[in-house]
Design an enzyme around this catalytic site. Structure first.
Site: not given
Length: 169
Positions: A10-13, A85
Site C-alpha cells: 500500500y506504500g513505497t512498494l 519492513e
C-alpha cells in the site's frame, strides 16, 4: 521451488513508488503483479516520522479502505520484504481480506487473503495525521530511506494500541 504467497502493498512498494525495485529485483526472489486491491477493513494510512514513511496503523475500523497492489511472491521475497519492513520489530505481518479490483469468473470482484504489514506500536499523534485512501510519494512530503533502527524520534515513544472489541480482526 517454494510456494507462492499473496502480499498486499500500500506504500513505497507499489509501482512507481521509491521501493518498488525491491519487488522487481530477481535477487530478492519472485514477485508477480496480480492486480489492484482494497482492504475490506478500514485502517488509518498515514505519513509519519522524519522519513515520511507511509504507515498502516493497526486500528481496524478507523480511516479508509486502503487501495494498493496485490502480488504473488515466493518465500525468498517474503523474507526480503520482512527485512525492509523490519518485521517483527517494527511491523506486524498477518493475513488480511483484500477485495481484488479484478473481476472473478462470476463477474464480481473477489476477496482474497493477503499478507499485509501493519504498525501496532506507534506514537499517538499519528492518529491525528491526515488519513489516506491511497499513498503516493510527493515532493511536499518526500519519502526518505531510513538507515537507522529508530524511525521515530526519542520524544515519540511508541505505544501499543489495544485491540478494539467492536472491530474484530
Amino acid at each position: 521451488m517454494s510456494s507462492l504467497r499473496r502480499v498486499f502493498v500500500y506504500g513505497t512498494l507499489k509501482q512507481g513508488e521509491p521501493n518498488h525495485h525491491w519487488l522487481t529485483d530477481v535477487a530478492n526472489g519472485k514477485a508477480s503483479f496480480v492486480g489492484r486491491g482494497t482492504t475490506v477493513t478500514r485502517y488509518p494510512l498515514v505519513i509519519g516520522s522524519r522519513y515520511n514513511i507511509p504507515f498502516l496503523l493497526d486500528v481496524p475500523g478507523r480511516g479508509h479502505q486502503v487501495r494498493g497492489e496485490i502480488y504473488d511472491i515466493d518465500d525468498r521475497m517474503l523474507a526480503r520484504l520482512d527485512v525492509l519492513e523490519d518485521y517483527p520489530r517494527l511491523y506486524e505481518r498477518r493475513p488480511e481480506a483484500i477485495q481484488s479490483a479484478e473481476k472473478g469468473g462470476g463477474g464480481t470482484a473477489e476477496v482474497v487473503s493477503c499478507w499485509i504489514y501493519l504498525l501496532q506500536r506507534f506514537p499517538p499523534h499519528l492518529l491525528e495525521q491526515q488519513m489516506l485512501e491511497e499513498y503516493r510519494n510527493s515532493t511536499g512530503q518526500p519519502y526518505t530511506e531510513s538507515h537507522d533502527d529508530n524511525v521515530f524520534d526519542q520524544h515519540e515513544v511508541p505505544l501499543v494500541v489495544p485491540a478494539n472489541d467492536e472491530n474484530p480482526r
